[in-house]
Design a protein around this motif. Structure first.
Motif, PDB file in Angstrom:
ATOM      1  N   PRO A 145       0.814  -1.230   0.000  1.00  0.00           N
ATOM      2  CA  PRO A 145       0.000   0.000   0.000  1.00  0.00           C
ATOM      3  C   PRO A 145       0.851   1.285   0.000  1.00  0.00           C
ATOM      4  O   PRO A 145       0.410   2.327  -0.469  1.00  0.00           O
ATOM      5  N   GLN A 146       2.093   1.177   0.497  1.00  0.00           N
ATOM      6  CA  GLN A 146       2.963   2.357   0.523  1.00  0.00           C
ATOM      7  C   GLN A 146       3.420   2.773  -0.874  1.00  0.00           C
ATOM      8  O   GLN A 146       3.983   3.847  -1.045  1.00  0.00           O
ATOM      9  N   VAL A 147       3.217   1.879  -1.849  1.00  0.00           N
ATOM     10  CA  VAL A 147       3.465   2.270  -3.238  1.00  0.00           C
ATOM     11  C   VAL A 147       2.161   2.193  -4.033  1.00  0.00           C
ATOM     12  O   VAL A 147       2.163   2.036  -5.246  1.00  0.00           O
ATOM     13  N   GLY A 193       9.984   4.153  13.009  1.00  0.00           N
ATOM     14  CA  GLY A 193       9.767   5.195  12.013  1.00  0.00           C
ATOM     15  C   GLY A 193       9.071   4.551  10.830  1.00  0.00           C
ATOM     16  O   GLY A 193       8.888   3.336  10.812  1.00  0.00           O
ATOM     17  N   CYS A 194       8.676   5.366   9.860  1.00  0.00           N
ATOM     18  CA  CYS A 194       7.956   4.823   8.700  1.00  0.00           C
ATOM     19  C   CYS A 194       8.247   5.697   7.487  1.00  0.00           C
ATOM     20  O   CYS A 194       8.213   6.924   7.593  1.00  0.00           O
ATOM     21  N   LEU A 195       8.516   5.068   6.348  1.00  0.00           N
ATOM     22  CA  LEU A 195       8.793   5.836   5.125  1.00  0.00           C
ATOM     23  C   LEU A 195       7.625   6.756   4.770  1.00  0.00           C
ATOM     24  O   LEU A 195       7.835   7.821   4.206  1.00  0.00           O
ATOM     25  N   SER A 196       6.403   6.335   5.105  1.00  0.00           N
ATOM     26  CA  SER A 196       5.226   7.137   4.761  1.00  0.00           C
ATOM     27  C   SER A 196       4.966   8.269   5.755  1.00  0.00           C
ATOM     28  O   SER A 196       4.075   9.090   5.530  1.00  0.00           O
ATOM     29  N   GLN A 234       5.540  -6.980  12.299  1.00  0.00           N
ATOM     30  CA  GLN A 234       4.313  -6.418  12.873  1.00  0.00           C
ATOM     31  C   GLN A 234       4.008  -5.043  12.281  1.00  0.00           C
ATOM     32  O   GLN A 234       2.862  -4.722  11.961  1.00  0.00           O
ATOM     33  N   HIS A 235       5.051  -4.233  12.102  1.00  0.00           N
ATOM     34  CA  HIS A 235       4.850  -2.898  11.520  1.00  0.00           C
ATOM     35  C   HIS A 235       4.307  -3.016  10.091  1.00  0.00           C
ATOM     36  O   HIS A 235       3.344  -2.340   9.722  1.00  0.00           O
ATOM     37  N   GLU A 236       4.928  -3.890   9.292  1.00  0.00           N
ATOM     38  CA  GLU A 236       4.522  -4.017   7.886  1.00  0.00           C
ATOM     39  C   GLU A 236       3.153  -4.685   7.755  1.00  0.00           C
ATOM     40  O   GLU A 236       2.371  -4.316   6.886  1.00  0.00           O
ATOM     41  N   SER A 237       2.851  -5.670   8.629  1.00  0.00           N
ATOM     42  CA  SER A 237       1.511  -6.278   8.609  1.00  0.00           C
ATOM     43  C   SER A 237       0.462  -5.221   8.905  1.00  0.00           C
ATOM     44  O   SER A 237      -0.618  -5.218   8.294  1.00  0.00           O
ATOM     45  N   ASP A 238       0.766  -4.338   9.831  1.00  0.00           N
ATOM     46  CA  ASP A 238      -0.157  -3.238  10.143  1.00  0.00           C
ATOM     47  C   ASP A 238      -0.538  -2.479   8.869  1.00  0.00           C
ATOM     48  O   ASP A 238      -1.711  -2.141   8.668  1.00  0.00           O
ATOM     49  N   HIS A 239       0.453  -2.207   8.016  1.00  0.00           N
ATOM     50  CA  HIS A 239       0.167  -1.461   6.777  1.00  0.00           C
ATOM     51  C   HIS A 239      -0.879  -2.172   5.923  1.00  0.00           C
ATOM     52  O   HIS A 239      -1.695  -1.527   5.275  1.00  0.00           O
ATOM     53  N   LEU A 240      -0.842  -3.494   5.921  1.00  0.00           N
ATOM     54  CA  LEU A 240      -1.768  -4.255   5.066  1.00  0.00           C
ATOM     55  C   LEU A 240      -3.185  -4.228   5.619  1.00  0.00           C
ATOM     56  O   LEU A 240      -4.146  -4.528   4.916  1.00  0.00           O
TER      57      LEU A 240
HETATM   58 ZN    ZN Z   1       5.657   1.927   7.725  1.00  0.00          ZN
END
Ligand code: ZN
Length: 173
Positions: free
Chosen positions: A51-53, A89-92, A131-137
């Motif tokens: 989703p970040q792209v 932190g997060c790229l987005s 966990q951070h990346e699963s959150d994005h989904l």
């Molecule tokens: Zn992130």
């Protein structure tokens, strides 16, 4: 050649939509995953979720220091009661750092980059990134874990990112 994938920032609606599971891993998925890995290194992130792209599919890539790690359709099937606090932190959400308490050890299931079923136990940085990346989904962002004081502190940056995301899709008059 720089990546053609465009990084989405806080305020972009795609970050607030749940991604769909991937039915099968074919040539187009493999190509997209390679592009995501390239983009992750170019953006200098430890992880990047589809989703970040701008792609609403359950795929993320990560690197906890030992090479690229590809995860499709992640599931956290068990989590330790022991939790750890780590600054994320997060790229987005550039320039925003939040201390987040999460389970230290997790048992996970997912498909790897070749579509093979994997079940394993993760700890340390990899468990954190998973966990951070699963959150994005599932449309969750690190700012959702912020205390009221943190949210207040980061409000100017959040407003800047929202404006940036709006401008990104504005068609010239
Ligand atoms: Zn992130």
């Amino acid at each position: 050649m720089p990546t053609a994938l465009k990084l989405r920032y806080y305020g972009d609606p795609v970050l607030r939509q749940c991604a769909s599971p991937v039915d099968s891993v074919g040539p187009s998925e493999r190509f997209f995953i390679q592009e995501m890995i390239r983009a992750m290194y170019e953006f200098e992130g430890a992880g990047l979720a589809a989703p970040q792209v701008g792609v609403e599919r359950q795929i993320f890539v990560a690197d906890a220091g030992d090479g690229p790690f590809v995860v499709i359709n992640p599931e956290i099937v068990e989590a330790s009661t022991e939790q750890a606090v780590m600054e994320e932190g997060c790229l987005s959400l550039p320039k925003i750092r939040i201390n987040i308490k999460r389970p230290s050890v997790i048992r996970v299931r997912y498909l790897d980059g070749n579509g093979r079923r994997v079940e394993r136990v993760l700890s340390g940085l990899l468990a954190r990134i998973f966990q951070h990346e699963s959150d994005h989904l599932f449309a969750r962002l690190l700012i959702d874990y912020a205390t009221d004081a943190e949210r207040e502190k980061f409000q100017p940056q959040l407003a800047r990112l929202e404006a940036l995301s709006r401008d990104m899709w504005k068609t010239p008059a």
